[in-house]
Design a protein around this motif. Structure first.
Motif, PDB file in Angstrom:
ATOM      1  N   ALA A  49      -4.349  -0.294   7.148  1.00  0.00           N
ATOM      2  CA  ALA A  49      -4.572  -0.543   5.295  1.00  0.00           C
ATOM      3  C   ALA A  49      -2.782  -1.142   5.670  1.00  0.00           C
ATOM      4  O   ALA A  49      -2.310  -1.230   6.258  1.00  0.00           O
ATOM      5  N   ASP A  50      -2.793  -2.038   4.709  1.00  0.00           N
ATOM      6  CA  ASP A  50      -1.717  -2.963   4.141  1.00  0.00           C
ATOM      7  C   ASP A  50      -0.740  -1.514   4.547  1.00  0.00           C
ATOM      8  O   ASP A  50       0.337  -2.142   4.545  1.00  0.00           O
ATOM      9  N   ALA A  51      -1.066  -1.304   3.426  1.00  0.00           N
ATOM     10  CA  ALA A  51       0.797   0.607   3.473  1.00  0.00           C
ATOM     11  C   ALA A  51       1.386   0.855   4.828  1.00  0.00           C
ATOM     12  O   ALA A  51       2.501   1.055   4.857  1.00  0.00           O
ATOM     13  N   VAL A  52       0.598   0.658   5.566  1.00  0.00           N
ATOM     14  CA  VAL A  52       0.987   1.469   7.006  1.00  0.00           C
ATOM     15  C   VAL A  52       1.132   0.817   7.920  1.00  0.00           C
ATOM     16  O   VAL A  52       1.765  -0.004   9.432  1.00  0.00           O
ATOM     17  N   LYS A  53       0.765  -1.460   7.334  1.00  0.00           N
ATOM     18  CA  LYS A  53       0.195  -2.323   8.334  1.00  0.00           C
ATOM     19  C   LYS A  53       2.286  -2.615   8.929  1.00  0.00           C
ATOM     20  O   LYS A  53       2.933  -2.611   8.039  1.00  0.00           O
ATOM     21  N   GLY A  54       1.956  -3.132  10.543  1.00  0.00           N
ATOM     22  CA  GLY A  54       3.405  -3.552  11.302  1.00  0.00           C
ATOM     23  C   GLY A  54       4.164  -2.019  11.559  1.00  0.00           C
ATOM     24  O   GLY A  54       4.956  -2.482  11.883  1.00  0.00           O
ATOM     25  N   ARG A  55       3.579  -0.633  10.737  1.00  0.00           N
ATOM     26  CA  ARG A  55       4.643   0.497  10.731  1.00  0.00           C
ATOM     27  C   ARG A  55       3.906   0.999  12.357  1.00  0.00           C
ATOM     28  O   ARG A  55       4.545   2.321  12.704  1.00  0.00           O
ATOM     29  N   PHE A  56       3.126   1.010  11.961  1.00  0.00           N
ATOM     30  CA  PHE A  56       1.989   2.581  12.183  1.00  0.00           C
ATOM     31  C   PHE A  56       0.758   1.829  12.910  1.00  0.00           C
ATOM     32  O   PHE A  56       0.561   0.732  13.417  1.00  0.00           O
ATOM     33  N   THR A  57       0.371   3.173  14.294  1.00  0.00           N
ATOM     34  CA  THR A  57      -0.802   1.863  15.571  1.00  0.00           C
ATOM     35  C   THR A  57      -1.638   2.989  16.236  1.00  0.00           C
ATOM     36  O   THR A  57      -0.672   4.292  16.085  1.00  0.00           O
ATOM     37  N   ILE A  58      -2.373   2.875  15.920  1.00  0.00           N
ATOM     38  CA  ILE A  58      -3.819   3.668  16.487  1.00  0.00           C
ATOM     39  C   ILE A  58      -3.845   3.245  17.478  1.00  0.00           C
ATOM     40  O   ILE A  58      -3.752   2.141  18.278  1.00  0.00           O
ATOM     41  N   SER A  59      -3.815   4.223  18.627  1.00  0.00           N
ATOM     42  CA  SER A  59      -4.534   3.920  19.871  1.00  0.00           C
ATOM     43  C   SER A  59      -4.809   5.139  20.445  1.00  0.00           C
ATOM     44  O   SER A  59      -5.213   6.100  19.627  1.00  0.00           O
ATOM     45  N   ARG A  60      -5.932   4.760  21.322  1.00  0.00           N
ATOM     46  CA  ARG A  60      -6.862   6.180  22.033  1.00  0.00           C
ATOM     47  C   ARG A  60      -6.850   6.463  23.381  1.00  0.00           C
ATOM     48  O   ARG A  60      -6.554   4.694  24.281  1.00  0.00           O
ATOM     49  N   ASP A  61      -7.429   7.808  24.076  1.00  0.00           N
ATOM     50  CA  ASP A  61      -7.349   7.669  25.849  1.00  0.00           C
ATOM     51  C   ASP A  61      -8.497   8.453  26.165  1.00  0.00           C
ATOM     52  O   ASP A  61      -9.345   9.944  25.324  1.00  0.00           O
TER      53      ASP A  61
END
Length: 124
Positions: free
Chosen positions: A61-73
């Motif tokens: 979402a634009d509101a979190v872009k550049g601050r949040f990172t999603i990842s998975r294992d």
């Protein structure tokens, strides 16, 4: 049946960081895209981030872009949301969700399974 359990929420000062985790029980998550949504007090639940089944594609979402990172294992059946530079407006209950498909999506209706949520509070 899939059960998703979020953890890692808490109270943090503005500018700080938190890492949320979402662990699935039951079947593997490796075939399915995963997402994070959030619901602030008095507001509708909204999309935050999504990651494809293999992790190569992400959507924010634009509101979190550049601050949040999603990842998975996938071996650990766990999805993460690294949240940096937190703002008071990030205060919300954060929910993990699993799609039936493999590609990233931002619509809640594309997600079949949901966790119970974890509270994130950012103080100013």
């Amino acid at each position: 049946q899939v059960q998703l359990v979020e953890s890692g929420g808490g109270l943090v000062q503005a500018g700080g960081s938190l890492r949320l985790s979402c662990t699935a029980s039951g079947r593997s998550i490796s075939n399915y895209a995963m997402g994070w949504f959030r619901q602030a007090p008095g507001k509708e639940r909204e999309f935050a981030a999504s990651i494809s089944n293999g992790g190569k594609s992400t959507l924010y979402a634009d509101a979190v872009k550049g601050r949040f990172t999603i990842s998975r294992d996938n071996a650990k059946k766990t999805v993460y949301l690294q949240m940096n530079s937190l703002k008071p407006e990030d205060t919300a209950v954060y929910y993990c969700a699993q799609r039936r498909g493999s590609s990233v999506k931002s619509s809640q209706s594309d997600y079949a399974y949901w966790g119970q949520g974890t509270q994130v509070t950012v103080s100013s």
